[in-house]
Design a protein around this motif. Structure first.
Motif, mmCIF file in Angstrom:
data_model
loop_
_atom_site.group_PDB
_atom_site.id
_atom_site.type_symbol
_atom_site.label_atom_id
_atom_site.label_comp_id
_atom_site.label_asym_id
_atom_site.label_seq_id
_atom_site.Cartn_x
_atom_site.Cartn_y
_atom_site.Cartn_z
ATOM 1 N N VAL A 142 0.833 -1.208 0.000
ATOM 2 C CA VAL A 142 0.000 0.000 0.000
ATOM 3 C C VAL A 142 0.863 1.252 0.000
ATOM 4 N N LEU A 143 1.917 1.298 0.833
ATOM 5 C CA LEU A 143 2.755 2.489 0.906
ATOM 6 C C LEU A 143 3.506 2.733 -0.398
ATOM 7 N N SER A 144 3.889 1.677 -1.092
ATOM 8 C CA SER A 144 4.579 1.864 -2.377
ATOM 9 C C SER A 144 3.671 2.557 -3.385
ATOM 10 N N ILE A 145 2.357 2.351 -3.244
ATOM 11 C CA ILE A 145 1.393 3.021 -4.128
ATOM 12 C C ILE A 145 1.134 4.445 -3.642
ATOM 13 N N VAL A 146 0.986 4.620 -2.313
ATOM 14 C CA VAL A 146 0.674 5.939 -1.755
ATOM 15 C C VAL A 146 1.817 6.923 -1.974
ATOM 16 N N PHE A 147 3.061 6.489 -1.707
ATOM 17 C CA PHE A 147 4.219 7.383 -1.811
ATOM 18 C C PHE A 147 4.952 7.265 -3.152
ATOM 19 N N LEU A 148 4.546 6.277 -3.966
ATOM 20 C CA LEU A 148 5.201 6.040 -5.266
ATOM 21 C C LEU A 148 6.700 5.804 -5.086
ATOM 22 N N ARG A 149 7.019 4.935 -4.099
ATOM 23 C CA ARG A 149 8.416 4.590 -3.834
ATOM 24 C C ARG A 149 8.539 3.071 -3.790
ATOM 25 N N ILE A 150 9.406 2.540 -4.629
ATOM 26 C CA ILE A 150 9.523 1.090 -4.768
ATOM 27 C C ILE A 150 10.270 0.450 -3.617
ATOM 28 N N TRP A 151 11.057 1.248 -2.859
ATOM 29 C CA TRP A 151 11.890 0.633 -1.826
ATOM 30 C C TRP A 151 11.068 0.034 -0.690
ATOM 31 N N TYR A 152 9.801 0.460 -0.539
ATOM 32 C CA TYR A 152 8.947 -0.177 0.471
ATOM 33 C C TYR A 152 8.782 -1.667 0.165
ATOM 34 N N LEU A 153 8.558 -1.986 -1.114
ATOM 35 C CA LEU A 153 8.398 -3.396 -1.508
ATOM 36 C C LEU A 153 9.709 -4.158 -1.404
ATOM 37 N N ALA A 154 10.821 -3.448 -1.533
ATOM 38 C CA ALA A 154 12.123 -4.117 -1.485
ATOM 39 C C ALA A 154 12.404 -4.722 -0.118
ATOM 40 N N ILE A 155 11.777 -4.188 0.950
ATOM 41 C CA ILE A 155 12.083 -4.664 2.310
ATOM 42 C C ILE A 155 11.645 -6.120 2.507
ATOM 43 N N PRO A 156 10.354 -6.465 2.323
ATOM 44 C CA PRO A 156 9.991 -7.891 2.514
ATOM 45 C C PRO A 156 10.629 -8.804 1.483
ATOM 46 N N LEU A 157 10.793 -8.314 0.252
ATOM 47 C CA LEU A 157 11.418 -9.146 -0.778
ATOM 48 C C LEU A 157 12.869 -9.456 -0.413
ATOM 49 N N ALA A 158 13.586 -8.446 0.061
ATOM 50 C CA ALA A 158 14.981 -8.652 0.453
ATOM 51 C C ALA A 158 15.069 -9.573 1.670
ATOM 52 N N ALA A 159 14.103 -9.466 2.586
ATOM 53 C CA ALA A 159 14.112 -10.325 3.776
ATOM 54 C C ALA A 159 13.943 -11.790 3.385
ATOM 55 N N PHE A 160 12.995 -12.069 2.487
ATOM 56 C CA PHE A 160 12.802 -13.459 2.046
ATOM 57 C C PHE A 160 13.992 -13.944 1.227
ATOM 58 N N LEU A 161 14.586 -13.057 0.425
ATOM 59 C CA LEU A 161 15.760 -13.442 -0.347
ATOM 60 C C LEU A 161 16.925 -13.761 0.582
ATOM 61 N N LEU A 162 17.105 -12.960 1.623
ATOM 62 C CA LEU A 162 18.172 -13.221 2.593
ATOM 63 C C LEU A 162 17.961 -14.562 3.286
ATOM 64 N N MET A 163 16.712 -14.837 3.673
ATOM 65 C CA MET A 163 16.430 -16.126 4.307
ATOM 66 C C MET A 163 16.684 -17.281 3.343
ATOM 67 N N ALA A 164 16.303 -17.099 2.066
ATOM 68 C CA ALA A 164 16.504 -18.162 1.079
ATOM 69 C C ALA A 164 17.987 -18.428 0.851
ATOM 70 N N LEU A 165 18.795 -17.376 0.876
ATOM 71 C CA LEU A 165 20.239 -17.558 0.685
ATOM 72 C C LEU A 165 20.871 -18.291 1.860
ATOM 73 N N VAL A 166 20.369 -18.012 3.054
ATOM 74 C CA VAL A 166 20.930 -18.632 4.258
ATOM 75 C C VAL A 166 20.373 -20.038 4.469
ATOM 76 N N ALA A 167 19.058 -20.200 4.284
ATOM 77 C CA ALA A 167 18.407 -21.503 4.533
ATOM 78 C C ALA A 167 17.287 -21.692 3.516
ATOM 79 N N PHE A 168 17.641 -22.165 2.335
ATOM 80 C CA PHE A 168 16.665 -22.259 1.245
ATOM 81 C C PHE A 168 15.548 -23.242 1.569
#
Length: 400
Positions: A142-168
């Protein structure tokens, strides 16, 4: 624990397991209040550290801000599991509020360091609280749409990517478990455990409330005041007050407005029958409780009339705390009774088994092989002696 695919991760329960057994079986109410106090202090300190120029540095204002936060009625609602005993909701709520304040700060003053901290908090949330993780994910959209900033979406995506790299394999099992759980819960469990008590939060006005009051006015009043829409009005007084004001041109207050509106979007999105399986919609706004209070204390002039609202909030909060404490005491008494009953049942089972072991043909005493009748006679003679400190169990065995 032992599930093939992970649904409710056990980080909080694992940490609690390091405490003495007495702490989490009989003293969990005290630990719960310590969690609440730690949440209040950490949020107040975090607001002071992140926004010192917006709220001032006077100890009086900081104290009033903390007081306004701790007396918010929603934080003391008796139906919330975090107010009844040890629950992952308690640290999950604290984590969600911390995440929201840091996210607001990064919206105003972007920092890669804070962004990295937000990613780490998201990883902790995945291991700690299913609902907090949902909040972070949906809020980012929702915030990525309200503020038109993509980095909000990058947070959960990066968190899951970090977890996948450590423990796929772990991450894969977690994702599969979440998807499967949501499907099963929405199809089979939500109609019984979520929707049966309240058909629709929107149709409560006035049909549902009228029917509840007509059947029994006492339970009807409880049904009315727990309606999620009404909860947002009376249990979050600073939010209600803020939405009646104009946001103004202050970057902080304007951003808080947008954050709260994003929370309301989530509330509406998950308030329908088809989406309520994703949790109580009002809990999505619980994570934002500090924001309207920060908005209030950032105003150029302190509105004295709001003191009445603070006092009123305190009265309602104390009432809710008393209700929650009563519910916790009842739950503790029921748990103690259940433990006593289990101990009596275990004692009775062991005693009965000892009777039949006496009749084992390979076991003899001076009388030779013991018959079943002799074993029962011996057992009756042992009851009062062996269970002198457990009179209820002795009575049960003598009656049997």
């Amino acid at each position: 624990i032992g599930e093939r695919y992970f649904v409710y991760l056990q980080l909080f329960h694992w940490l609690i397991s390091f405490l003495p057994e007495k702490a989490y079986t009989r003293q969990y109410t005290a630990i719960n209040y310590l969690f609440s106090l730690a949440t209040f202090l950490s949020v107040t300190v975090l607001v002071y550290v992140l926004f010192p120029n917006d709220i001032g540095r006077q100890p009086t204002e900081i104290g009033l801000l903390g007081f306004a936060f701790i007396t918010t009625p929603f934080l003391w609602l008796p139906w919330n599991a975090k107010n009844l005993g040890l629950s992952a909701r308690q640290p999950g709520t604290a984590l969600g509020m911390t995440y929201t304040l840091l996210l607001l700060h990064n919206t105003l003053q972007f920092s890669y360091t804070v962004l990295f901290i937000l990613i780490l908090l998201t990883v902790v949330s995945i291991l700690l609280s299913q609902f907090t993780t949902q909040y972070i994910l949906f809020l980012s959209i929702v915030l990525s749409i309200v503020f038109l900033r993509i980095w909000y979406l990058a947070i959960p995506l990066a968190a899951f990517l970090l977890m996948a790299l450590v423990a796929f394999r772990f991450t894969r099992k977690y994702v599969i478990g979440q998807v499967t759980h949501k499907y099963i819960y929405s199809r089979f469990l939500a109609p019984e455990y979520v929707l049966s008590g309240r058909y629709s939060i929107w149709l409560d006005f006035p049909l549902g409330i009228y029917r509840a009051l007509r059947q029994d006015w006492k339970s009807g009043l409880m049904y009315t005041y727990t309606n999620p829409i009404l909860l947002l009005v009376w249990a979050m007084p600073f939010q209600t007050w803020m939405l009646l004001q104009e946001p103004g041109d202050s970057p902080l207050r304007l951003s808080i407005w947008k954050f709260v509106l994003a929370g309301i979007v989530l509330f509406i999105a998950f308030s329908f029958r088809k989406t309520r399986f994703l949790g109580e919609p009002e809990r999505y706004l619980e994570f934002m409780i500090p924001l309207p209070i920060l908005y209030f204390f950032s105003l150029p002039e302190f509105d004295r009339t709001a003191a009445l609202g603070i006092v009123a909030s305190l009265g309602v909060a104390l009432w809710q705390a008393r209700v929650a404490a009563d519910a916790a005491r009842r739950a503790e008494a029921e748990a103690a009774a259940a433990r006593a009953q289990a101990e009596r049942a275990e004692g009775a089972t062991s005693f009965v088994l000892s009777i039949f072991r006496q009749t084992d043909p390979f076991r003899r005493d001076a009388r030779g092989t013991i018959t079943l009748q002799q074993a029962f006679d011996d057992a009756l003679a042992r009851v009062d002696r062996e269970f002198d400190g457990q009179p209820l169990l002795a009575i049960d065995l003598n009656d049997d």
